[in-house]
Design a protein around this motif. Structure first.
Motif, PDB file in Angstrom:
ATOM      1  N   ASN A  26      40.465 -90.069  21.201  1.00 52.90           N
ATOM      2  CA  ASN A  26      39.568 -90.700  22.005  1.00 52.90           C
ATOM      3  C   ASN A  26      40.795 -92.010  23.192  1.00 52.90           C
ATOM      4  O   ASN A  26      41.872 -92.108  22.360  1.00 52.90           O
ATOM      5  CB  ASN A  26      38.810 -91.509  21.545  1.00 52.90           C
ATOM      6  CG  ASN A  26      38.833 -92.405  20.191  1.00 52.90           C
ATOM      7  OD1 ASN A  26      39.843 -92.830  19.972  1.00 52.90           O
ATOM      8  ND2 ASN A  26      38.107 -92.782  19.050  1.00 52.90           N
ATOM      9  N   GLU A  27      40.271 -93.240  23.555  1.00 49.76           N
ATOM     10  CA  GLU A  27      40.837 -93.802  23.787  1.00 49.76           C
ATOM     11  C   GLU A  27      41.503 -94.814  22.593  1.00 49.76           C
ATOM     12  O   GLU A  27      43.077 -95.528  23.357  1.00 49.76           O
ATOM     13  CB  GLU A  27      40.167 -94.610  24.908  1.00 49.76           C
ATOM     14  CG  GLU A  27      39.491 -93.925  26.229  1.00 49.76           C
ATOM     15  CD  GLU A  27      38.549 -94.480  27.160  1.00 49.76           C
ATOM     16  OE1 GLU A  27      38.268 -95.035  26.629  1.00 49.76           O
ATOM     17  OE2 GLU A  27      38.415 -93.966  28.038  1.00 49.76           O
ATOM     18  N   ALA A  28      40.756 -95.259  21.741  1.00 46.22           N
ATOM     19  CA  ALA A  28      41.432 -96.287  20.639  1.00 46.22           C
ATOM     20  C   ALA A  28      42.645 -95.208  20.125  1.00 46.22           C
ATOM     21  O   ALA A  28      43.455 -96.037  19.488  1.00 46.22           O
ATOM     22  CB  ALA A  28      40.451 -96.295  19.934  1.00 46.22           C
ATOM     23  N   GLY A  29      42.686 -94.296  20.508  1.00 52.37           N
ATOM     24  CA  GLY A  29      44.262 -93.401  19.667  1.00 52.37           C
ATOM     25  C   GLY A  29      43.919 -92.010  18.606  1.00 52.37           C
ATOM     26  O   GLY A  29      44.213 -92.521  17.646  1.00 52.37           O
ATOM     27  N   GLU A  30      41.825 -92.697  18.514  1.00 52.70           N
ATOM     28  CA  GLU A  30      41.369 -92.524  16.755  1.00 52.70           C
ATOM     29  C   GLU A  30      41.297 -90.786  17.421  1.00 52.70           C
ATOM     30  O   GLU A  30      41.037 -90.198  18.440  1.00 52.70           O
ATOM     31  CB  GLU A  30      40.579 -92.580  16.618  1.00 52.70           C
ATOM     32  CG  GLU A  30      40.298 -93.917  16.380  1.00 52.70           C
ATOM     33  CD  GLU A  30      38.890 -94.952  16.596  1.00 52.70           C
ATOM     34  OE1 GLU A  30      38.808 -95.699  14.929  1.00 52.70           O
ATOM     35  OE2 GLU A  30      38.161 -95.003  17.149  1.00 52.70           O
ATOM     36  N   ILE A  31      41.399 -89.849  16.065  1.00 52.80           N
ATOM     37  CA  ILE A  31      41.100 -88.386  16.027  1.00 52.80           C
ATOM     38  C   ILE A  31      40.163 -88.270  15.209  1.00 52.80           C
ATOM     39  O   ILE A  31      39.248 -88.781  13.937  1.00 52.80           O
ATOM     40  CB  ILE A  31      42.577 -87.858  15.190  1.00 52.80           C
ATOM     41  CG1 ILE A  31      43.973 -88.706  16.053  1.00 52.80           C
ATOM     42  CG2 ILE A  31      42.227 -86.156  15.391  1.00 52.80           C
ATOM     43  CD1 ILE A  31      45.087 -87.561  15.077  1.00 52.80           C
ATOM     44  N   ALA A  32      39.625 -87.319  15.794  1.00 56.09           N
ATOM     45  CA  ALA A  32      37.777 -86.618  15.103  1.00 56.09           C
ATOM     46  C   ALA A  32      38.672 -85.792  13.996  1.00 56.09           C
ATOM     47  O   ALA A  32      39.233 -84.694  14.056  1.00 56.09           O
ATOM     48  CB  ALA A  32      37.133 -85.704  16.060  1.00 56.09           C
ATOM     49  N   ILE A  33      37.406 -85.517  13.048  1.00 55.21           N
ATOM     50  CA  ILE A  33      37.459 -84.923  12.409  1.00 55.21           C
ATOM     51  C   ILE A  33      36.595 -84.533  11.452  1.00 55.21           C
ATOM     52  O   ILE A  33      35.972 -85.778  11.617  1.00 55.21           O
ATOM     53  CB  ILE A  33      38.535 -85.741  10.383  1.00 55.21           C
ATOM     54  CG1 ILE A  33      38.136 -86.888  10.043  1.00 55.21           C
ATOM     55  CG2 ILE A  33      40.136 -85.768  11.096  1.00 55.21           C
ATOM     56  CD1 ILE A  33      38.479 -87.453   8.695  1.00 55.21           C
ATOM     57  N   ASN A  34      36.483 -84.152  10.721  1.00 51.97           N
ATOM     58  CA  ASN A  34      34.611 -83.526  10.282  1.00 51.97           C
ATOM     59  C   ASN A  34      35.090 -82.930   9.241  1.00 51.97           C
ATOM     60  O   ASN A  34      35.635 -82.758   8.897  1.00 51.97           O
ATOM     61  CB  ASN A  34      33.304 -82.672  11.108  1.00 51.97           C
ATOM     62  CG  ASN A  34      34.492 -81.321  11.168  1.00 51.97           C
ATOM     63  OD1 ASN A  34      34.927 -81.082  10.298  1.00 51.97           O
ATOM     64  ND2 ASN A  34      33.519 -80.744  12.308  1.00 51.97           N
ATOM     65  N   ARG A  35      34.226 -82.969   8.269  1.00 48.91           N
ATOM     66  CA  ARG A  35      33.644 -82.361   6.333  1.00 48.91           C
ATOM     67  C   ARG A  35      33.754 -80.710   6.727  1.00 48.91           C
ATOM     68  O   ARG A  35      31.994 -80.728   7.118  1.00 48.91           O
ATOM     69  CB  ARG A  35      33.158 -83.313   6.004  1.00 48.91           C
ATOM     70  CG  ARG A  35      33.292 -83.325   3.695  1.00 48.91           C
ATOM     71  CD  ARG A  35      32.138 -84.707   3.518  1.00 48.91           C
ATOM     72  NE  ARG A  35      33.053 -84.075   2.435  1.00 48.91           N
ATOM     73  CZ  ARG A  35      32.756 -84.741   1.495  1.00 48.91           C
ATOM     74  NH1 ARG A  35      32.154 -86.297   1.417  1.00 48.91           N
ATOM     75  NH2 ARG A  35      33.327 -84.889  -0.022  1.00 48.91           N
ATOM     76  N   ARG A  36      34.005 -80.014   6.173  1.00 46.70           N
ATOM     77  CA  ARG A  36      34.252 -78.488   6.172  1.00 46.70           C
ATOM     78  C   ARG A  36      32.394 -78.391   4.798  1.00 46.70           C
ATOM     79  O   ARG A  36      32.461 -79.209   4.177  1.00 46.70           O
ATOM     80  CB  ARG A  36      34.585 -77.156   5.501  1.00 46.70           C
ATOM     81  CG  ARG A  36      36.041 -77.848   6.358  1.00 46.70           C
ATOM     82  CD  ARG A  36      36.754 -76.534   5.840  1.00 46.70           C
ATOM     83  NE  ARG A  36      36.473 -75.987   5.274  1.00 46.70           N
ATOM     84  CZ  ARG A  36      36.290 -74.807   6.416  1.00 46.70           C
ATOM     85  NH1 ARG A  36      36.437 -74.809   8.224  1.00 46.70           N
ATOM     86  NH2 ARG A  36      35.785 -73.272   6.233  1.00 46.70           N
TER      87      ARG A  36
END
Ligand code: SF4
Length: 349
Positions: A229-239
């Protein structure tokens, strides 16, 4: 037993009768080599010196310590059983074969190992080493992976168990299998059992033990979306449940029927226009017992907030925080290649 006295193996969990420590070592070493499992055993006993410590730990912490060891259901079962012992049994470890067998994740082999090593109860262990030694020494050609084979070997192991000292006997036969009667090219010339060994006599050492089924592996093609995202964060999710790696984290995942090039992937996945595709990684391969995973990582930038392609359970993390999160091995290998020690080095591909 006499061979074992001459070939002792010093391992950190062998000098104790504490059933909790023995149970931890047995669960960690299932389907794992001693050299690989030992650091995990040391980390677990340091982080959780008692069953109450393990029971009270958050699941994420347990999974994080387990990371890289594979077969993650073992870690979840370990945690569930620890909570049961801590809360339902007031921390008192069960002390009979049948009650040990009731613990989640404990099968006949592990129950026999704990019962004999911790309580000197007369239960024979039958692991891969024992199958090999018995099938060769007695020349048994019944496949070890059939119900008849399992019954035959369990009965035989029980008959020849040393009831006076089941702990040493069980350890001796397993060590004999892992050090002397090894799977490939055992040195039968140096073997103290050679004169009575049926497999040696019949020249069937390399053919025994017999397995009826060969494992067929399924190929799976995983495409992970590395979405910033614009803040340099990455999307993760839990399996979730029902597939491999339950409870571990990942980047949003799309599974395809076959390997594809980037153009076809974008087309097939119908990536929304809010996501700009920047690059795609090389293929990372991970072989599991029943499947081979081919994973690639597609790096995208999110131009506008929350495109639908990211599931609602996605959480956003800075790259520097990824090191504290439990990912499958194949994802970790990518993370190590993609991010430097400080956490983020853009444009690495
Ligand atoms: S003689 Fe060879 S096959 Fe037989 S028990 Fe010894 S090492 Fe194993």
């Amino acid at each position: 037993m006499s061979w074992y006295r001459q070939h002792p193996r010093v391992l950190p969990w062998k000098s104790t009768k504490d059933p909790y420590i023995i149970w931890l070592s047995e669960i960690i070493l299932q389907q794992t080599r001693v050299a690989q499992g030992t650091p995990y055993f040391l980390a677990f006993t340091k982080a959780f010196p008692s069953v109450h410590d393990l029971a009270n730990a958050p699941q994420d912490e347990v999974m994080r310590l387990w990371e890289g060891l594979g077969y993650y259901s073992r870690a979840r079962n370990l945690h569930t059983a620890a909570k049961y012992i801590s809360r339902e049994l007031d921390g008192v470890f069960p002390d009979t074969y049948q009650t040990i067998l009731k613990l989640k994740g404990v099968g006949p082999y592990t129950a026999a190992a704990i019962a004999s090593f911790a309580y000197d109860l007369p239960h024979a262990v039958v692991d891969g080493n024992v199958y090999r030694v018995l099938s060769r020494y007695f020349g048994i050609e019944t496949p070890i992976d059939t119900s008849t084979g399992k019954k035959t070997f369990a009965e035989l192991a029980d008959q020849i168990l040393d009831r006076e000292d089941p702990a040493s006997y069980n350890q001796a036969i397993m060590n004999f299998g892992s050090m002397q009667c090894v799977p490939k090219n055992p040195d039968c010339g140096k073997c103290p059992l050679q004169s009575a060994c049926r497999a040696f006599e019949m020249q069937k050492v390399t053919q025994l033990p017999i397995k009826s089924k060969k494992i067929k592996r399924k190929d799976r093609y995983f495409y992970f979306l590395l979405c910033f995202n614009e803040a340099g964060e990455i999307a993760i999710n839990r399996r979730g449940a029902g597939d491999i790696w339950q409870g571990l984290y990942q980047f949003p995942l799309f599974e395809l029927e076959q390997a594809m090039n980037l153009e076809d992937i974008v087309e097939t996945l119908k990536l929304p226009k809010e996501l700009e595709v920047l690059s795609i990684s090389k293929t990372y391969k991970q072989i599991l017992t029943h499947q081979t995973i081919y994973a690639r990582f597609i790096e995208v930038e999110q131009k506008q907030k929350s495109p639908e392609i990211l599931s609602s359970d996605a959480v956003w993390k800075l790259p520097s925080a990824l090191v504290d999160i439990a990912f499958p091995k194949v994802v970790n290998r990518f993370i190590e290649d993609r991010f430097d020690a400080a956490g983020y080095s853009p444009g690495l591909f």
